[in-house]
Every structure is written in structure tokens, then in C-alpha cells.
Design a protein around this motif. Structure first.
Motif, PDB file in Angstrom:
ATOM      1  N   GLY A  63      -0.788  -4.292  -5.616  1.00  0.00           N
ATOM      2  CA  GLY A  63      -2.186  -3.979  -5.358  1.00  0.00           C
ATOM      3  C   GLY A  63      -3.088  -5.170  -5.136  1.00  0.00           C
ATOM      4  O   GLY A  63      -4.318  -5.021  -5.157  1.00  0.00           O
ATOM      5  N   CYS A  64      -2.517  -6.345  -4.902  1.00  0.00           N
ATOM      6  CA  CYS A  64      -3.316  -7.570  -4.766  1.00  0.00           C
ATOM      7  C   CYS A  64      -3.516  -7.948  -3.296  1.00  0.00           C
ATOM      8  O   CYS A  64      -2.738  -7.577  -2.425  1.00  0.00           O
ATOM      9  N   THR A  94      -6.860 -10.440  -7.228  1.00  0.00           N
ATOM     10  CA  THR A  94      -7.444  -9.124  -7.448  1.00  0.00           C
ATOM     11  C   THR A  94      -8.962  -9.215  -7.338  1.00  0.00           C
ATOM     12  O   THR A  94      -9.552 -10.283  -7.492  1.00  0.00           O
ATOM     13  N   GLN A 129     -11.714  -1.342  -6.729  1.00  0.00           N
ATOM     14  CA  GLN A 129     -10.404  -0.824  -6.355  1.00  0.00           C
ATOM     15  C   GLN A 129     -10.567   0.360  -5.397  1.00  0.00           C
ATOM     16  O   GLN A 129     -11.617   1.001  -5.346  1.00  0.00           O
ATOM     17  N   SER A 173      -8.004   3.787  -3.834  1.00  0.00           N
ATOM     18  CA  SER A 173      -6.732   4.488  -3.953  1.00  0.00           C
ATOM     19  C   SER A 173      -6.156   4.762  -2.572  1.00  0.00           C
ATOM     20  O   SER A 173      -6.890   5.090  -1.640  1.00  0.00           O
ATOM     21  N   GLU A 181      -3.345   2.222  -6.715  1.00  0.00           N
ATOM     22  CA  GLU A 181      -4.610   1.498  -6.677  1.00  0.00           C
ATOM     23  C   GLU A 181      -4.420   0.132  -6.035  1.00  0.00           C
ATOM     24  O   GLU A 181      -3.432  -0.565  -6.303  1.00  0.00           O
ATOM     25  N   SER A 212      -6.720  -3.534  -4.768  1.00  0.00           N
ATOM     26  CA  SER A 212      -7.972  -4.277  -4.784  1.00  0.00           C
ATOM     27  C   SER A 212      -8.638  -4.188  -3.416  1.00  0.00           C
ATOM     28  O   SER A 212      -7.973  -4.311  -2.386  1.00  0.00           O
TER      29      SER A 212
END
Length: 506
Positions: free
Chosen positions: A7-8, A17, A21, A23, A33, A35
């Protein structure tokens, strides 16, 4: 699902990050999720790209070729995970994603071969003529040089071949330009894995990590920050006409305007000439239905409009097309928004004056089923809305009175990616009259084929006059696309010690 995204963002080799956030919205399976991008993060990536540019531009063609091949290898090493999350996010079948991954790695390796050859540099040398009268001529050498950091926007409809490591990124890296990618929110997990592969390849090759960054998602302000950052020197974009035109305008309004290479929209007209319609109208109608529904019609080269001379041959063509479309069930589109836009587009066409609905369907949510309409040439010419792209498996048949009216319709089209002639030997005179019009209209002219499916090679042109693309002299597919990220530099009387090594042998 076995792969869990981190998610980064990936900024110059570092996972970063942000507080906000978003989705993912997968077609199937679990949402994750990620970032969200920010203008500040864009600036960080652009600073890193700018710092890395001079060193990357000075690398040898061999070093960059190895980098491209290593990226391809790293992508292939993650093949199963890419297919798994890519299919979940987009709804595309496994076979399509495996094929698209092959195209993505294939074009990376193609560019490696292309830059090793060196012809793209267009090297020239006019030797000094010190005794020439009335004035001597200096020693002049010229070659193409990289323009600087490039911004690339991931596309929704090709999560691999037109996204993080797609054609724009491959061409820019091959040219010696660092890349900052804005990932598409429709497939962030897929983009993340590919970005991990590029980052691993950059590290393995000992390159400056600043030559590649991925900024995920974010608001419209993120894209605006990217194209207006003074360190960015060109933009590659595949997407909607509205979004692309807005970014194009921002690029033009900068204190230093930069080129915006946008591929924005096309209806890709198909001209069914009289003898072809008479000899094989039924087969052409069935084959057209197959091309319209390939990939749920989510190809920028989808042939959405067919022109045919009215009469019994046209009836045969339309009947076969309708039967072929009726046999296709609803399929999942790439995003909910794309499916809704498709339904809105179908309603817009259906409401056109003189438009006859031949096949209407009921589809909800993320699913899309085919539509088929027909209209007379006169009614089509009177309603410019009918010439607008509907992204999905929708076909519109234009019935023309005769060859003269077909020529009139051809003249009315705006810029297109492709134009197709379905013709037999007896159609050669009409085809000869049409060809100059189609050459002005489109970047690729086909005979007796369908434009869906774009070969990645030296001769391909994937572009055309506006609104097909914002730069009619460029292509986003094929080795010629590298020229978008190069500019000619002339060196006058420079000693050999200062010349680029690639110029010394010229």
C-alpha cells in the motif's frame, strides 16, 4: 488471495506512506488500503528525477538496454502475483492478463534491442570545410538527446501495457529520461507489484534510484501538480478526452510549456465497400461483432462505427452483426464508473434523431452487454453527438446512399487512431478515392482486418489527429514512440573530448 499489497508509494526506491488512504474497488475478492498521493509527494519524486537526470542521460545505450531487460525479467518473476491481483482488480480473465504481461515485457525487450542498434539517434555529421568560399563551414554534428524527466499517467483499460511499466515508461527509460508515474486508482495493487519490479531492477543494475517513482491515487490536484512541476519536461497520457484536454491545457499554460502526448478518444470507423458487402457481408457483420465485444469493447481501437451502402447487402451485414452481438452475454467492465459511462453513452446514442435501436440490453452494476444502433447518413451528419466515442461494446451502423455519400461521411470525421477499409478487388476505385481522406484522418489505415489488437513493432503508429491524440506527429506504441522523449542537439566545432561517445564514430 495470496498477495497482500504493502500500500505504499515508491519514491526513488523508498516505500513511503501518506496520512490519507483510499480503498481499491476490485471486481472480485478483497479490497485493500493504499496511501493516496499528494502534491508534496509529487514534488519529492520530481526532485529525485531531476537530480538523477544528468547521470542517467549519460549512461551508455548498453546499460539502459540491460536495465530494460532486467525490468522485464523482474516482472516475469512476479507473473503469478500480477495475474492474481490484476484479475481481481479489473475483472479481466487470466489469459488476457498473461497476454498483456507478455506484451509489456516484450516491448521492454524490444526497446533494449532498438537502442542497442542506435539508429534512433539519427546521428549526422557535416565535416568542416575551412577552404570554402565565400565562407568556411564549421564542423557540425547532430544527434538526439533525452529531454528530461517524464510524467506518465497509468491507463485504466491496460493495467500493464499502458500503465506503470507500459510503453510510455519503456520509451522514456530507453531514451535516458527518468520517469514519475501516477498510478491509476482502478488497479493500484497491480501497479504496486510492477513498480516493485522496476525498483528491484534499478537497484540490481546499480542505477540512481531517482530514475523511477510511483505516486498512487490521489485527487485531481495530484495530476495537476505532476504536469505543472517545472522539473517535468514531457507527459505521456492515455485516458478520457475531458481529463486529457484539461492536463494538455495545463501543460500549454506553464511558464515553460511542455509537450503533452495524450491519446484521448476514437470511434475508428470501418468502411464496408460495396463489392465486399455483396461478396461477404454476412461474415463481415459477424466478425465486426467479435471485434466490438473483444475485451468488453474496452480498447481504444474498438471499431465503433460501420458505414455500408443501403440495400440488401447492408441488411445482410446488419443481421449478421446483430446475431453475433446477441450471442454475447454481459461481461464485467474495468470499473463501476466505466460501466456507468457506457450506459450513459448508449442512452445518448439512442436519443439521437433518426437513430434506430437494433439491439438493446439491460445491464447493471459493473456489467456491460452489447448495443447495436443504425442511422441514415443524413441524420448522422446532422448530429455531432453521434460521432463521440462510447467506450464499450456498442456498434453504430451508418447507412449511406451511395459511394459519393460515403466520401462525404469520411470527410466529416475528426481525428482517429484507425480507419478500416473492408474491400474486394472491385472496390479499388472507391478505396483509392477514400485513401487520401483516411490518411488525413487516422494514424493507421487498415484493409480487410480489424483494428483491435495493436502490434508492437518498428512500423506501428498509435496516434492520429486530435482528438485521437494531442500530437499527430507521435505514436504511443512501437519503437518510434521513443522520439517523443528526445530532442536534436547540434554540436559545432566541439573537441572530441566533449562530444557524446555515440557521436565519435559518425
Amino acid at each position: 488471495m495470496s498477495y497482500t499489497p504493502h500500500g505504499c508509494h515508491l519514491i526513488a526506491g523508498e516505500k513511503i506512506t501518506t496520512d490519507t488512504q483510499f480503498s481499491s474497488a476490485p471486481a472480485t475478492g478483497q479490497a485493500f488500503e493504499f496511501s493516496a498521493g499528494t502534491p508534496e509527494l509529487v514534488a519529492q519524486a520530481c526532485v529525485a528525477a531531476h537530480k538523477a537526470f544528468a547521470g542517467f542521460a549519460a549512461t551508455t545505450r548498453e546499460a539502459r538496454a540491460v536495465l530494460l531487460e532486467t525490468i522485464a525479467d523482474e516482472i516475469d518473476a512476479r507473473g503469478d502475483a500480477i495475474t492474481e491481483i490484476g484479475s481481481a482488480e479489473t475483472g479481466l480473465p487470466e489469459g488476457r492478463l498473461v497476454g498483456e504481461r507478455g506484451r509489456t515485457t516484450g516491448q521492454l525487450r524490444l526497446f533494449a534491442t532498438h537502442i542497442r542498434n542506435g539508429d534512433y539517434l539519427d546521428r549526422r555529421h557535416d565535416e568542416a570545410l575551412p577552404e570554402r568560399q565565400p565562407l568556411p563551414r564549421p564542423d557540425l554534428r547532430m544527434m538526439q538527446r533525452p529531454i528530461g524527466p517524464v510524467a506518465v499517467f497509468g491507463a485504466s483499460n491496460f493495467p500493464l501495457a499502458f500503465s506503470v511499466a507500459g510503453g510510455d515508461t519503456a520509451a522514456a527509460l530507453a531514451a535516458g529520461c527518468p520517469v514519475v508515474v501516477k498510478g491509476h486508482g482502478a488497479h493500484p495493487g497491480t501497479g504496486e507489484i510492477v513498480a516493485d519490479a522496476i525498483t528491484a531492477a534499478v537497484k540490481a543494475c546499480g542505477m540512481d534510484a531517482g530514475i523511477f517513482s510511483l505516486v498512487q491515487g490521489g485527487s485531481r490536484a495530484v495530476g495537476e501538480a505532476l504536469v505543472t512541476d517545472p522539473r517535468i519536461k514531457a507527459v505521456g497520457f492515455t485516458g478520457s478526452l475531458g481529463g486529457g484536454r484539461a492536463l494538455f491545457n495545463l501543460c500549454a499554460a506553464r511558464p515553460e510549456p511542455i509537450p503533452f502526448f495524450g491519446e484521448l478518444g476514437s470511434v475508428n470507423p470501418m468502411f464496408v465497400l460495396p463489392e465486399a458487402a455483396a461478396n461477404r457481408g454476412e461474415k463481415l457483420g459477424a466478425d465486426w461483432a467479435g471485434s466490438l465485444t473483444m475485451g468488453v469493447g474496452q480498447f481504444c481501437t474498438n471499431p465503433g462505427i460501420a458505414l455500408v451502402v443501403e440495400g440488401s447487402d447492408a441488411d445482410q451485414f446488419v443481421t449478421a452483426a446483430k446475431a453475433g452481438l446477441e450471442a454475447v452475454s454481459a461481461q464485467t467492465m474495468l470499473t463501476d464508473g466505466m460501466a456507468e459511462a457506457y450506459r450513459n453513452g448508449a442512452r445518448r446514442v439512442a436519443e439521437g434523431a433518426g437513430v434506430k435501436s437494433l439491439l438493446t440490453t439491460s445491464c447493471e452494476g459493473r456489467d456491460a452487454a452489447p448495443y447495436l444502433f443504425e442511422v441514415s447518413a443524413a441524420d448522422w451528419l446532422a448530429d455531432e453527438v453521434l460521432a463521440e466515442e462510447v467506450f464499450g461494446p456498442l456498434g453504430l451502423v451508418i447507412r449511406v446512399k451511395d459511394a459519393a455519400q460515403m466520401l462525404e461521411i469520411a470527410e466529416s470525421f475528426k481525428g482517429q487512431l484507425t480507419a478500416t477499409l473492408q474491400m474486394d478487388d472491385g472496390d479499388i476505385d472507391l478505396a483509392r478515392d477514400l485513401l487520401p481522406i483516411l490518411e488525413r484522418m487516422a494514424g493507421r489505415v487498415l484493409a480487410n482486418g480489424f483494428p483491435t489488437g495493436v502490434e508492437v513493432c518498428d512500423t506501428m503508429v498509435h496516434g492520429g489527429p486530435y482528438p485521437a491524440s494531442t500530437n499527430f506527429g507521435a505514436t504511443s506504441v512501437g519503437t518510434l514512440s521513443i522520439r517523443r522523449f528526445l530532442r536534436p542537439v547540434c554540436y559545432q566545432n566541439l573537441p572530441e573530448a566533449l562530444l557524446p561517445k555515440d557521436l565519435l564514430s559518425v
